[in-house]
Design a protein around this motif. Structure first.
Motif, PDB file in Angstrom:
ATOM      1  N   ASP A 272       0.842  -1.185   0.000  1.00 46.84           N
ATOM      2  CA  ASP A 272       0.000   0.000   0.000  1.00 46.84           C
ATOM      3  C   ASP A 272       0.886   1.246   0.000  1.00 46.84           C
ATOM      4  OD1 ASP A 272      -2.323   1.485   0.118  1.00 46.84           O
ATOM      5  OD2 ASP A 272      -2.863   0.881   2.151  1.00 46.84           O
ATOM      6  N   LYS A 273       0.228   2.395  -0.087  1.00 47.50           N
ATOM      7  CA  LYS A 273       0.912   3.679   0.037  1.00 47.50           C
ATOM      8  C   LYS A 273       0.433   4.350   1.313  1.00 47.50           C
ATOM      9  CE  LYS A 273       1.463   4.250  -4.908  1.00 47.50           C
ATOM     10  NZ  LYS A 273       1.185   5.037  -6.094  1.00 47.50           N
ATOM     11  N   PRO A 274       1.342   5.030   2.026  1.00 45.38           N
ATOM     12  CA  PRO A 274       0.946   5.659   3.284  1.00 45.38           C
ATOM     13  C   PRO A 274       0.011   6.847   3.063  1.00 45.38           C
ATOM     14  CG  PRO A 274       3.249   6.122   2.790  1.00 45.38           C
ATOM     15  CD  PRO A 274       2.757   5.180   1.746  1.00 45.38           C
ATOM     16  N   THR A 275      -0.836   7.085   4.065  1.00 43.66           N
ATOM     17  CA  THR A 275      -1.730   8.245   4.072  1.00 43.66           C
ATOM     18  C   THR A 275      -1.352   9.125   5.258  1.00 43.66           C
ATOM     19  OG1 THR A 275      -3.396   7.260   5.525  1.00 43.66           O
ATOM     20  CG2 THR A 275      -3.571   6.762   3.157  1.00 43.66           C
ATOM     21  N   GLU A 276      -2.109  10.197   5.459  1.00 41.05           N
ATOM     22  CA  GLU A 276      -1.857  11.098   6.587  1.00 41.05           C
ATOM     23  C   GLU A 276      -2.112  10.412   7.925  1.00 41.05           C
ATOM     24  OE1 GLU A 276      -4.205  14.587   6.026  1.00 41.05           O
ATOM     25  OE2 GLU A 276      -3.166  15.147   4.196  1.00 41.05           O
ATOM     26  N   GLU A 277      -2.909   9.348   7.935  1.00 41.73           N
ATOM     27  CA  GLU A 277      -3.240   8.638   9.172  1.00 41.73           C
ATOM     28  C   GLU A 277      -2.197   7.588   9.540  1.00 41.73           C
ATOM     29  OE1 GLU A 277      -7.087   6.937   8.655  1.00 41.73           O
ATOM     30  OE2 GLU A 277      -8.072   8.878   8.423  1.00 41.73           O
ATOM     31  N   ASP A 278      -1.144   7.480   8.736  1.00 36.90           N
ATOM     32  CA  ASP A 278      -0.161   6.414   8.904  1.00 36.90           C
ATOM     33  C   ASP A 278       1.184   6.926   9.380  1.00 36.90           C
ATOM     34  OD1 ASP A 278      -1.957   4.471   7.905  1.00 36.90           O
ATOM     35  OD2 ASP A 278      -1.421   5.013   5.853  1.00 36.90           O
ATOM     36  N   GLU A 279       1.963   5.973   9.882  1.00 39.18           N
ATOM     37  CA  GLU A 279       3.360   6.195  10.219  1.00 39.18           C
ATOM     38  C   GLU A 279       4.167   5.154   9.451  1.00 39.18           C
ATOM     39  OE1 GLU A 279       6.182   6.055  14.210  1.00 39.18           O
ATOM     40  OE2 GLU A 279       4.009   6.193  14.425  1.00 39.18           O
ATOM     41  N   VAL A 280       5.291   5.571   8.876  1.00 40.78           N
ATOM     42  CA  VAL A 280       6.165   4.652   8.156  1.00 40.78           C
ATOM     43  C   VAL A 280       7.352   4.353   9.062  1.00 40.78           C
ATOM     44  CG1 VAL A 280       7.582   4.267   6.116  1.00 40.78           C
ATOM     45  CG2 VAL A 280       5.441   5.544   5.908  1.00 40.78           C
ATOM     46  N   ILE A 281       7.522   3.067   9.363  1.00 39.26           N
ATOM     47  CA  ILE A 281       8.585   2.610  10.266  1.00 39.26           C
ATOM     48  C   ILE A 281       9.702   1.996   9.433  1.00 39.26           C
ATOM     49  CG2 ILE A 281       9.135   1.103  12.213  1.00 39.26           C
ATOM     50  CD1 ILE A 281       6.945   3.155  12.838  1.00 39.26           C
ATOM     51  N   GLU A 282      10.932   2.459   9.649  1.00 34.37           N
ATOM     52  CA  GLU A 282      12.086   1.840   9.006  1.00 34.37           C
ATOM     53  C   GLU A 282      12.538   0.669   9.872  1.00 34.37           C
ATOM     54  OE1 GLU A 282      15.191   4.631   8.199  1.00 34.37           O
ATOM     55  OE2 GLU A 282      13.820   6.038   7.227  1.00 34.37           O
ATOM     56  N   THR A 283      12.777  -0.472   9.248  1.00 27.66           N
ATOM     57  CA  THR A 283      13.240  -1.642   9.992  1.00 27.66           C
ATOM     58  C   THR A 283      14.707  -1.905   9.680  1.00 27.66           C
ATOM     59  OG1 THR A 283      12.710  -3.270   8.284  1.00 27.66           O
ATOM     60  CG2 THR A 283      10.921  -2.641   9.806  1.00 27.66           C
ATOM     61  N   ASP A 284      15.316  -2.766  10.463  1.00 27.91           N
ATOM     62  CA  ASP A 284      16.719  -3.119  10.250  1.00 27.91           C
ATOM     63  C   ASP A 284      16.898  -4.066   9.063  1.00 27.91           C
ATOM     64  OD1 ASP A 284      15.600  -5.360  11.424  1.00 27.91           O
ATOM     65  OD2 ASP A 284      17.267  -5.696  12.812  1.00 27.91           O
ATOM     66  N   LYS A 285      15.806  -4.464   8.428  1.00 27.72           N
ATOM     67  CA  LYS A 285      15.876  -5.350   7.267  1.00 27.72           C
ATOM     68  C   LYS A 285      15.678  -4.594   5.955  1.00 27.72           C
ATOM     69  CE  LYS A 285      16.257  -9.139   9.734  1.00 27.72           C
ATOM     70  NZ  LYS A 285      16.532  -8.623  11.062  1.00 27.72           N
ATOM     71  N   GLU A 286      15.766  -3.248   6.017  1.00 30.89           N
ATOM     72  CA  GLU A 286      15.625  -2.385   4.843  1.00 30.89           C
ATOM     73  C   GLU A 286      14.255  -2.522   4.178  1.00 30.89           C
ATOM     74  OE1 GLU A 286      18.983  -3.173   2.336  1.00 30.89           O
ATOM     75  OE2 GLU A 286      20.401  -2.466   3.836  1.00 30.89           O
TER      76      GLU A 286
END
Length: 100
Positions: free
Chosen positions: A46-60
């Motif tokens: 999916d693509k993030p919206t204003e209601e979302d948070e994008v988390i970077e993980t250690d697995k790229e």
């Protein structure tokens, strides 16, 4: 928010993501339904919206989660081969160990 992806899950996800034509899509982990003090989870690209948070993980692999949803904080995404092959999402920090 904290999201962990295991090595097995990352290997499977990278294969799926690499095959996707739309390179703007990210992995979304969402709650399919919640009851009591825990939830059941689902996966989608999916693509993030204003209601979302994008988390970077250690697995790229970036993961989209809904902002301020406590049942999404601390989730672990794994890929198991037994008893059935597939993705498993648990949240041990919220008492959800996937045993029901």
């Amino acid at each position: 928010m904290n999201v962990k992806i295991t090595r097995n899950a990352a290997k499977q996800l990278k294969t799926i993501i690499d095959q996707e034509e739309d390179k703007d899509l990210k992995l979304r982990i969402y709650i399919t339904h919640a009851h009591g003090d825990h939830a059941h989870y689902g996966l989608a690209l999916d693509k993030p919206t204003e209601e979302d948070e994008v988390i970077e993980t250690d697995k790229e692999i970036d993961v989209i989660v809904k902002k301020d949803e406590p049942l999404l904080d601390g989730i672990i995404l794994d890929y198991l081969y037994l008893p059935e092959e597939g993705f498993v999402i648990t949240n041990p920090s919220k008492g959800n160990t996937g045993d029901h």
